[in-house]
Structure formats: structure tokens, C-alpha cells
Design an enzyme around this catalytic site. Structure first.
Site, PDB file in Angstrom:
ATOM      1  N   HIS A 199       0.831  -1.205   0.000  1.00 19.61           N
ATOM      2  CA  HIS A 199       0.000   0.000   0.000  1.00 19.61           C
ATOM      3  C   HIS A 199       0.868   1.259   0.000  1.00 19.61           C
ATOM      4  O   HIS A 199       0.641   2.193   0.748  1.00 19.61           O
ATOM      5  CB  HIS A 199      -0.958   0.002   1.213  1.00 19.61           C
ATOM      6  CG  HIS A 199      -2.039  -1.016   1.094  1.00 19.61           C
ATOM      7  ND1 HIS A 199      -2.795  -1.454   2.158  1.00 19.61           N
ATOM      8  CD2 HIS A 199      -2.494  -1.704   0.024  1.00 19.61           C
ATOM      9  CE1 HIS A 199      -3.661  -2.366   1.736  1.00 19.61           C
ATOM     10  NE2 HIS A 199      -3.502  -2.531   0.446  1.00 19.61           N
ATOM     11  N   ASP A 218     -10.706  -0.415 -10.092  1.00 18.53           N
ATOM     12  CA  ASP A 218      -9.498  -0.795  -9.339  1.00 18.53           C
ATOM     13  C   ASP A 218      -8.582  -1.579 -10.279  1.00 18.53           C
ATOM     14  O   ASP A 218      -8.796  -2.767 -10.498  1.00 18.53           O
ATOM     15  CB  ASP A 218      -9.946  -1.645  -8.133  1.00 18.53           C
ATOM     16  CG  ASP A 218      -8.794  -1.987  -7.204  1.00 18.53           C
ATOM     17  OD1 ASP A 218      -7.685  -1.473  -7.406  1.00 18.53           O
ATOM     18  OD2 ASP A 218      -9.016  -2.794  -6.274  1.00 18.53           O
ATOM     19  N   HIS A 261      -0.757 -11.535  -0.365  1.00 20.67           N
ATOM     20  CA  HIS A 261      -2.134 -11.024  -0.263  1.00 20.67           C
ATOM     21  C   HIS A 261      -3.099 -11.921  -1.031  1.00 20.67           C
ATOM     22  O   HIS A 261      -2.687 -12.857  -1.708  1.00 20.67           O
ATOM     23  CB  HIS A 261      -2.217  -9.563  -0.722  1.00 20.67           C
ATOM     24  CG  HIS A 261      -1.826  -9.317  -2.161  1.00 20.67           C
ATOM     25  ND1 HIS A 261      -2.652  -9.612  -3.224  1.00 20.67           N
ATOM     26  CD2 HIS A 261      -0.697  -8.791  -2.708  1.00 20.67           C
ATOM     27  CE1 HIS A 261      -2.051  -9.271  -4.354  1.00 20.67           C
ATOM     28  NE2 HIS A 261      -0.862  -8.781  -4.066  1.00 20.67           N
ATOM     29  N   GLU A 289      -6.256 -10.025  -8.955  1.00 24.82           N
ATOM     30  CA  GLU A 289      -5.036  -9.237  -8.817  1.00 24.82           C
ATOM     31  C   GLU A 289      -3.855  -9.988  -8.193  1.00 24.82           C
ATOM     32  O   GLU A 289      -3.369  -9.630  -7.131  1.00 24.82           O
ATOM     33  CB  GLU A 289      -5.322  -7.985  -7.987  1.00 24.82           C
ATOM     34  CG  GLU A 289      -6.060  -8.204  -6.676  1.00 24.82           C
ATOM     35  CD  GLU A 289      -6.254  -6.890  -5.912  1.00 24.82           C
ATOM     36  OE1 GLU A 289      -5.245  -6.190  -5.680  1.00 24.82           O
ATOM     37  OE2 GLU A 289      -7.395  -6.581  -5.539  1.00 24.82           O
ATOM     38  N   TYR A 331       6.327 -10.166  -5.219  1.00 27.24           N
ATOM     39  CA  TYR A 331       7.086  -9.061  -4.614  1.00 27.24           C
ATOM     40  C   TYR A 331       8.384  -9.646  -4.075  1.00 27.24           C
ATOM     41  O   TYR A 331       8.353 -10.393  -3.092  1.00 27.24           O
ATOM     42  CB  TYR A 331       6.255  -8.403  -3.507  1.00 27.24           C
ATOM     43  CG  TYR A 331       4.843  -8.108  -3.978  1.00 27.24           C
ATOM     44  CD1 TYR A 331       4.550  -6.918  -4.641  1.00 27.24           C
ATOM     45  CD2 TYR A 331       3.819  -9.056  -3.825  1.00 27.24           C
ATOM     46  CE1 TYR A 331       3.270  -6.664  -5.122  1.00 27.24           C
ATOM     47  CE2 TYR A 331       2.539  -8.823  -4.309  1.00 27.24           C
ATOM     48  CZ  TYR A 331       2.268  -7.631  -4.953  1.00 27.24           C
ATOM     49  OH  TYR A 331       1.002  -7.393  -5.429  1.00 27.24           O
ATOM     50  N   ARG A 382       2.272  -6.484  -9.846  1.00 23.12           N
ATOM     51  CA  ARG A 382       0.874  -6.884  -9.643  1.00 23.12           C
ATOM     52  C   ARG A 382       0.126  -6.546 -10.921  1.00 23.12           C
ATOM     53  O   ARG A 382       0.423  -5.524 -11.566  1.00 23.12           O
ATOM     54  CB  ARG A 382       0.256  -6.152  -8.441  1.00 23.12           C
ATOM     55  CG  ARG A 382      -1.202  -6.468  -8.204  1.00 23.12           C
ATOM     56  CD  ARG A 382      -1.689  -6.095  -6.788  1.00 23.12           C
ATOM     57  NE  ARG A 382      -1.690  -4.676  -6.493  1.00 23.12           N
ATOM     58  CZ  ARG A 382      -0.785  -4.046  -5.753  1.00 23.12           C
ATOM     59  NH1 ARG A 382       0.205  -4.730  -5.205  1.00 23.12           N
ATOM     60  NH2 ARG A 382      -0.869  -2.761  -5.536  1.00 23.12           N
ATOM     61  N   GLU A 407      -3.868  -6.269 -12.059  1.00 20.67           N
ATOM     62  CA  GLU A 407      -5.214  -6.293 -11.463  1.00 20.67           C
ATOM     63  C   GLU A 407      -6.267  -5.851 -12.464  1.00 20.67           C
ATOM     64  O   GLU A 407      -6.172  -4.774 -13.059  1.00 20.67           O
ATOM     65  CB  GLU A 407      -5.263  -5.348 -10.248  1.00 20.67           C
ATOM     66  CG  GLU A 407      -6.654  -5.229  -9.641  1.00 20.67           C
ATOM     67  CD  GLU A 407      -6.672  -4.414  -8.345  1.00 20.67           C
ATOM     68  OE1 GLU A 407      -5.801  -3.541  -8.171  1.00 20.67           O
ATOM     69  OE2 GLU A 407      -7.566  -4.659  -7.518  1.00 20.67           O
TER      70      GLU A 407
HETATM   71  N1  GLY Z   1      -6.239  -0.818  -4.525  1.00 16.40           N
HETATM   72  C1  GLY Z   1      -6.548  -1.600  -3.439  1.00 16.40           C
HETATM   73  C2  GLY Z   1      -6.615  -3.010  -3.803  1.00 16.40           C
HETATM   74  O1  GLY Z   1      -6.212  -3.363  -4.878  1.00 16.40           O
HETATM   75  O2  GLY Z   1      -7.134  -3.814  -3.091  1.00 16.40           O
HETATM   76 MN    MN Z   2      -5.933  -2.099  -6.592  1.00 14.83          MN
HETATM   77 MN    MN Z   3      -7.953  -4.409  -5.533  1.00 15.39          MN
END
Ligand code: GLY
Ligand code: MN
Ligand code: MN
Length: 465
Positions: A250, A278, A357, A401, A405, A422, A424
Site C-alpha cells: 500500500h 481498481d 495477499h 489481482e 514481490y 501486480r 489487477e
Molecule cells: N487498490 C486496493 C486493492 O487493490 O485492493
Molecule cells: Mn488495486
Molecule cells: Mn484491488
């Protein structure tokens, strides 16, 4: 003086309130309260930009702060939609701009009645008298809970005069979350528009990027495209992360120089009419991937394709994640970043050193949108563990996404150090699979090379999802 609101035909919001009313009728009726939120001071006389509460806007289309919807549902299901809002105020409107006031709000938003917020407590007293149940989003709005509590106290004081006070307060969150989880046509149309703007912004950012620029200059390109096309604001703080910064999930500083030979990860999406997009793209600052960067990039891209293929009705929310993890982990083994079998790497979760994640989340009015991730029917008694993720159904919208890393550390060859990637996209679950509706943002190595070489003058043919 006028307003662009409501942005949609009022029947859109009326239909949503009718759906909510049906659910409340099934619970015996009562009064549901949803507030629009308050303006918040940032520093001496300067407010944070006001963003209306998502639930409130979903049900009303009304954009102002200091407003409250009261949906009154009788046990038979007769429903009235009432609004409390700021009264007209010539002086404040001279300073701050147009406000509807109850009379125009009632007509413009197709409500049964509207009242001044100045009369909220008194009005609430009348609305709640002789009702059995109040519904609100518990734990989300202290001011509303305290107003309701005061009204309950007052009503209980009138019990000898034959006035009944509600004796049940129910949480509204789950009902509203479940409604919002399934997007209607109006919502999908807005989300597709938001995605088109964001995809274009990513394309422009790639075309504009040159070694020696700063992250904030690229952020400015994104914001320009968002605003230029009518988006009110970014849906979340844009992440513009060059080089090692991409390994900060983040990252928000966006203040470093972009170096020749580094990658740039951009996670940014606009909000349009209160709907988020996003998108993340990762590309080389100088327009050409190095061999090592391209090798890692293609692992992430293939993981994303696998996750997209696993996004279909009947699959569980976790399936795209599991599909991505398998491809990422095999990739890490092939690149010799993990030295063990696929089974061992998956069982021991060794891959989490490089992929820490989840592969997606619900997307809608909020970037991490509401809605439970658990199977609502899962009960231990029928053999489905309570933690089982829910089945995907048409009309749900989610992000896909995956990423890798690679921080410097034991066993990491120099050429892979500080690579953070990443990719997404946003997807609507359809009857047969999913629609990746952010695919206009360049994504394959060839497309990225072409866009960056031509400074954005080529139009990229859609390849795969
Ligand atoms: N931009 C926040 C996420 O991808 O979760
Ligand atoms: Mn995002
Ligand atoms: Mn996201």
C-alpha cells in the site's frame, strides 16, 4: 441554480428500496434508518471533500451531507420512503452552493415525503412511536445510534399515555450488504464507464512515463484523465510505485524519482458516480522489460489468466486465488526462487514470502466492497465448514489481482531483487464465466512495449481477458 442529481432515473433507487422493504416485511416490518454522513474538517476552515455514504446513496441517489432516509414498512408491507435533509438556506447557498431542501428533494428524488433535518429528533419520535423494530447499521454511526436511543427513552416515558416504543433494534448491514453484492444493470453500466476511464488513464501513464520523472508526475497524469472524463475522485489513494517501492503493498508516498531499468507499478482507479474501479498495471520505466523482469511478469500474467478462467458461476470465491497461487508457486520454482516441490511449497505456504495477499475482493461502491466472503448456507452440520468461501453468482463483481514481490534476501539472485509486480483487473461474474471489463488497459508484454514505444499513439487490440 441546479444540480446534476439524481444521476439516474428515480425508479432505480425506488426499486432498491422496494427490495429492502420486502426483506423488512419478512421480518415483521419496522423503520430502517440510513444516514448520508457529515462533512469533516481537515484543517482550519478546509473540509475533506465530502463523499456520501454508499448505502444511503444506493437507496436514494441523494448526494448531500446531513441527511437521513427513513424507510417505514408496515407488517403488511406497505412502504413509505421519507427523507430528512438540510433546509434551504440562502446565505449558506451563497457561500457553499446549491442545496435541495426538503420540498425539491421530495419531488426530484421520488420520495413520499421530506422534512428538515432540524426536525429530525421530533420526526423520529413520531415515526418510531408504536413500531416494534428499528433497523440501522449497528456500530457504524454513533450519532444515529445515540439519537435513536434518546428517542426510545422519550417514547418509553410516554408509555402511560398509551404510546408503544420499539423493543427490537436490528442490524441492517447484512441485508444491505447482500443487496449491494449483486449489481443491477445501472450499477454495471456505471462500473464499465469508470473502468474505461481508468483503463485509459493507465494507457496514458505508460505513454507518458520516462526515466528521470517522479512518481507524482505520473500520478498527475492519472488524476488528469480521471477528472477530464468526469470522475469525481480516485476511488482510493493511487499507488505509483517505482522500483523497490512496488514491494510495499500500500505504498502511498509517490514522491521518488523513476529510474532507468526499474519497473513502475501503478494501482489506481477512478470513482464515478460513487462506483469504484481498481486497476493495477506494472511496466518498465524505460519501455523495455529486462529478461528477468519479463520472466517474473509472465508468471504473474499467467497466474492472472488462470484466476480469470476460474472466475465463473458455481466456483467458490477462493478458487481464483487457489488457481493463481498454483501458477505463481510453480513460477517461483522454475525461476529457482523456491527450491522445493510444488506440493511442499503449497503445503508449507512458502510462496507467501513473495505473494502475501489475496487474489481479489468484491468491488462496487466501495473499492473493498461490502458482502460476506463466506458461504451463507455453510453449516458444520451439513458437512460444509463455516469458513468455506461463497459461491460466485452472476452479477457479483470482483477484482483479480495476483502479484509477486521479491525483496532482497537469502536465495534471491541480484537480477530479481526489488521486482514488484501486480496485475489487477475487474470482472463481472456472468452466466457462463466472467467479463473482464478493464481489459482495455494494456497488459501483455507486447502491448506494453508497443504503447511505450509509440508514446501512446497505437491503439491496443484486446488480446485475452
Ligand atoms: N487498490 C486496493 C486493492 O487493490 O485492493
Ligand atoms: Mn488495486
Ligand atoms: Mn484491488
Amino acid at each position: 441554480m441546479s444540480s446534476r442529481y439524481p444521476t439516474q432515473p428515480v425508479s432505480v433507487y425506488a426499486k432498491r428500496r422496494a427490495k429492502l422493504a420486502r426483506q423488512l416485511k419478512a421480518q415483521g416490518g419496522g423503520v430502517a434508518l440510513v444516514q448520508s454522513g457529515l462533512e469533516v474538517m481537515r484543517n482550519r476552515d478546509a473540509d475533506y471533500p465530502f463523499r456520501v455514504d454508499s448505502y444511503f446513496y444506493y437507496l436514494t441517489g441523494f448526494p448531500e451531507p446531513e441527511a437521513c432516509l427513513a424507510l417505514v414498512v408496515s407488517p403488511r408491507g406497505d412502504t413509505r420512503s421519507l427523507l430528512f435533509c438540510r433546509p434551504k438556506h440562502l446565505e449558506r447557498e451563497i457561500w457553499d452552493g446549491f442545496r435541495f431542501g426538503p420540498e425539491s428533494a421530495q419531488a426530484a428524488f421520488g420520495l413520499d415525503a421530506a422534512f428538515s433535518m432540524d426536525d429530525f429528533e421530533e420526526g423520529l419520535g413520531e415515526l418510531l412511536a408504536n413500531q416494534s423494530t428499528v433497523y440501522l447499521r449497528m456500530g457504524e454511526d454513533d450519532a444515529l445510534e445515540s439519537a435513536v436511543s434518546d428517542v426510545l427513552k422519550t417514547l418509553r416515558g410516554k408509555v402511560r399515555m398509551g404510546v408503544g416504543a420499539p423493543h427490537v433494534v436490528r442490524d441492517l448491514s447484512q441485508i444491505l450488504d447482500d443487496l449491494r453484492l449483486f449489481k443491477d444493470k445501472t450499477e454495471l453500466d456505471i462500473m464499465r464507464k469508470a473502468a474505461r476511464i481508468s483503463a485509459q488513464a493507465h494507457g496514458h501513464a505508460m505513454a507518458a512515463c520516462k526515466p528521470g520523472m517522479h512518481e507524482f508526475e505520473i500520478e498527475a497524469e492519472l488524476l488528469y484523465t480521471f477528472r477530464k472524463h468526469g470522475s469525481e475522485a480516485p476511488a482510493y489513494g493511487s499507488i505509483v510505485a517505482g522500483g523497490a517501492n512496488a514491494c510495499v503493498l500500500h505504498y502511498r508516498a509517490n514522491d521518488q524519482r523513476l529510474n532507468n531499468g526499474d519497473l513502475l507499478l501503478i494501482d489506481a482507479g477512478c470513482e464515478l458516480d460513487c462506483y469504484a474501479s481498481d486497476i493495477t498495471r506494472t511496466f518498465p520505466v524505460n519501455g523495455r522489460f529486462s529478461a528477468a523482469q519479463q520472466a517474473v511478469y509472465e508468471v504473474v500474467l499467467n497466474a492472472q489468466y488462470a484466476a480469470i478462467a476460474a472466475t465463473k458461476p458455481g466456483a467458490r470465491f477462493n478458487d481464483p486465488h487457489d488457481a493463481a497461487v498454483k501458477v505463481l508457486t510453480q513460477g517461483l520454482i522454475d525461476l529457482k526462487l523456491l527450491r522445493m516441490s510444488l506440493k511442499d511449497a503449497l503445503d508449507s505456504k512458502a510462496y507467501t514470502r513473495f505473494y502475501m495477499h489475496r487474489t481479489g475482493h468484491w468491488l462496487g461502491m466501495d473499492v473493498h466492497d461490502c458482502g460476506s466472503y463466506r458461504d451463507p448456507s455453510a453449516k458444520p452440520s451439513d458437512g460444509v465448514a463455516p469458513h468455506t468461501s461463497r459461491k460466485l453468482e452472476p452479477g457479483m463483481v470482483l477484482t483479480i489481482e495476483p502479484g509477486l514481490y521479491i525483496r532482497p534476501g537469502k536465495g534471491v539472485p541480484k537480477r530479481f531483487e526489488n521486482i514488484g509486480i501486480r496485475i489487477e483487473d475487474d470482472a463481472i461474474v456472468t452466466a457462463k464465466g466472467c467479463e473482464v471489463y478493464t481489459a482495455d488497459a494494456p497488459k501483455t508484454v507486447d502491448d506494453i512495449h508497443a504503447v511505450m514505444k509509440e508514446g501512446g499513439r497505437v491503439s491496443v487490440a484486446r488480446t485475452r481477458g
